[in-house]
Design an enzyme around this catalytic site. Structure first.
Site, mmCIF file in Angstrom:
data_model
loop_
_atom_site.group_PDB
_atom_site.id
_atom_site.type_symbol
_atom_site.label_atom_id
_atom_site.label_comp_id
_atom_site.label_asym_id
_atom_site.label_seq_id
_atom_site.Cartn_x
_atom_site.Cartn_y
_atom_site.Cartn_z
ATOM 1 N N ASP A 30 -40.086 39.439 14.421
ATOM 2 C CA ASP A 30 -39.120 40.524 14.297
ATOM 3 C C ASP A 30 -39.573 41.545 13.255
ATOM 4 O O ASP A 30 -39.500 42.762 13.480
ATOM 5 C CB ASP A 30 -37.750 39.951 13.912
ATOM 6 C CG ASP A 30 -36.618 40.637 14.649
ATOM 7 O OD1 ASP A 30 -36.890 41.304 15.667
ATOM 8 O OD2 ASP A 30 -35.452 40.506 14.229
ATOM 9 N N ASP B 43 -30.883 37.798 18.370
ATOM 10 C CA ASP B 43 -30.219 37.658 17.073
ATOM 11 C C ASP B 43 -29.004 36.743 17.152
ATOM 12 O O ASP B 43 -28.424 36.385 16.124
ATOM 13 C CB ASP B 43 -29.790 39.036 16.565
ATOM 14 C CG ASP B 43 -30.967 39.989 16.440
ATOM 15 O OD1 ASP B 43 -32.061 39.517 16.118
ATOM 16 O OD2 ASP B 43 -30.796 41.198 16.699
#
Length: 380
Positions: A228, A290
Site C-alpha cells: 500500500d 482496507d
C-alpha cells in the site's frame, strides 16, 4: 474561496465593449473562482460505520462459523443447500502469489484501464451476487415456506434438487447484481446498491478465507502494508505524470475515454451543499482491501477467543483498534490533503493491539502459533 485571474488581450485594431456599450480598452481581466471544498465531510461518518460494522460482523461470523464446525463435525445434514463452503487457509506461498497478482493487476490497470475496467466490473457482479446469496441464505432457510424441491434432472447445479426458496434467492441476487451493472453510473442512487453488494462481498470473503495463525496474519498484513505504501507514496516518483498508481486507478484516470470507475470500493457522496455538486458529484472512497485485510485478523482473534475462552477480549480489542486506525486515516487525509494508504495506519493499530493483548494475558506463544486450536480440538 479559490480564485483564478488572467488577462484577455483584445485585438490591436478593435476595442473591447460590453453588451451595454461600455468601453474597457485593450485588456480585459477575467476572474474565475471555485467555492472552498472541505477535505473531510459528514459522509466519513457513514463510511466509518459501514467499514467498522463490516469488520465486526464479518469477524464475528467467521469466527463463530469456524468454531461451530469444529464442535459439530458429525451433525446430520438435511440437504445439499445446508453444506456451506469450506474455509480456505492462507499459506505463506498463497500470500506471496496473492501480492504478486495484486501488483501485476494494479500496474496493468494503470496502463490499460479502459480495457480492463470492464473485466473488473464483470468480476464484481459475479462475486457480489455470490456474496449476497451467502449472506441471505441463513435467513431464507429460517422461512417456513418454499421447502419443496425441484424435480429430478441432469442439469448442472439443479441436479442437486435445491429448494424452491433457495433457487428464488439465487435469482434475486443475480437480478440485484445485474441492476447495478446496468445502472452503475447513476450517481443519485447506484452507490447505495454498490455499497450493499460490496459489504456482502466483504462478509463472504471474511467467512471463506481463514488465517490459521497469528504468524500468518502478521505476514499478510505486513506485506500488504508495504504494498500500500509503495503504490501510494513511492510510485509518484516513478511515473511520468507524477501521479500515484493506486490513487489514479482507484479514482479513475483523468484521461479515461470510458469514464468508468472501479467498483471495488465503498463510496458515499459528499454531504455538503457545495455548488460544485451541481457540475460533479464528488465521492469519498474506501477500498475493499482496507476492510478485508484487517478483518481477517479480527476473525482470527474471535476464533482464538472462543477456543481459549477469553470472553472475546481479543476480538473486541482488535475491532476497536481498527476503528481507531480508521479515524487516524481520516485525520491524515485532512492534514495532508491527499489520498492515503489506509493500511499504513490500520495494520500497526490492529497488529500492535492484538500482540499487546496476548502479552498482557501471557498467551503470546499460543496466539502466535494458533496452538490453542489444536489443544481444544483434541478434547472433543
Amino acid at each position: 474561496m479559490m480564485r483564478l485571474a488572467f488577462l484577455w488581450p483584445c485585438s490591436a485594431t478593435k476595442t473591447c465593449w460590453t453588451s451595454s456599450g461600455q468601453r474597457f480598452g485593450r485588456m480585459v481581466r477575467v476572474a474565475l473562482y471555485a467555492p472552498h471544498e472541505p477535505v473531510l465531510d459528514y459522509n466519513m461518518v457513514i463510511i466509518f460505520i459501514m467499514a467498522v460494522g463490516t469488520v465486526a460482523i464479518g469477524g464475528y461470523w467467521a469466527g463463530s462459523r469456524d468454531v461451530k464446525k469444529r464442535y459439530m463435525k458429525h451433525k446430520r445434514d438435511d440437504g445439499p443447500e445446508k453444506q456451506e463452503d469450506e474455509a480456505v487457509d492462507v499459506t505463506p506461498v498463497m500470500t506471496c502469489v496473492f501480492v504478486v497478482m495484486c501488483c501485476s493487476m494494479l500496474v496493468l490497470l494503470y496502463y490499460f484501464y479502459d480495457l480492463l475496467v470492464y473485466v473488473v466490473i464483470g468480476i464484481f457482479c459475479l462475486a457480489s451476487a455470490t456474496g449476497l446469496y451467502s449472506c441471505l441464505a441463513p435467513c431464507v432457510r429460517r422461512l417456513p415456506f418454499g421447502k419443496c424441491r425441484i424435480p429430478n434432472n441432469s442439469l448442472p447445479y439443479f441436479h442437486k434438487r435445491p429448494q424452491a426458496r433457495m433457487l428464488l434467492l439465487a435469482l434475486f441476487c443475480v437480478a440485484v447484481s445485474v441492476v447495478w451493472g446496468v445502472f452503475r453510473n447513476e450517481d443519485q442512487w447506484a452507490w447505495v446498491l454498490q455499497d450493499a453488494l460490496g459489504i456482502a462481498f466483504c462478509l463472504y470473503m471474511l467467512k471463506t478465507i481463514r488465517l490459521p495463525t497469528f504468524k500468518a496474519c502478521t505476514l499478510l498484513l505486513l506485506v500488504l502494508f508495504l504494498y500500500d505504501i509503495f503504490f501510494v507514496f513511492i510510485t509518484p516518483f516513478l511515473t511520468k505524470s507524477g501521479s500515484s498508481i493506486m490513487v489514479e486507478v482507484a479514482t479513475g484516470p483523468s484521461d479515461s475515454a470510458t469514464r468508468e470507475k472501479l467498483p471495488m470500493v465503498l463510496k458515499v457522496p459528499r454531504l455538503n451543499l457545495s455548488p460544485l455538486a451541481l457540475c460533479d458529484r464528488p465521492f469519498s472512497l474506501l477500498g475493499f482491501g482496507d476492510i478485508l485485510v484487517p478483518g481477517l485478523l479480527v476473525a482470527y482473534c474471535h476464533r482464538f477467543d472462543i477456543q481459549v475462552q477469553s470472553s472475546r477480549v481479543y476480538f473486541v480489542a482488535c475491532t476497536i483498534a481498527y476503528g481507531v486506525g480508521l479515524l487516524v486515516t481520516f485525520m491524515a487525509l485532512a492534514l495532508m490533503q491527499r489520498g492515503q494508504p489506509a493500511l499504513l495506519y490500520l495494520v500497526p493499530c490492529t497488529l500492535v493491539t492484538s500482540c499487546a493483548v496476548a502479552l498482557w494475558r501471557r498467551e503470546l506463544a499460543v496466539f502466535w502459533t494458533g496452538s490453542g486450536f489444536a489443544v481444544n480440538t483434541s478434547l472433543l
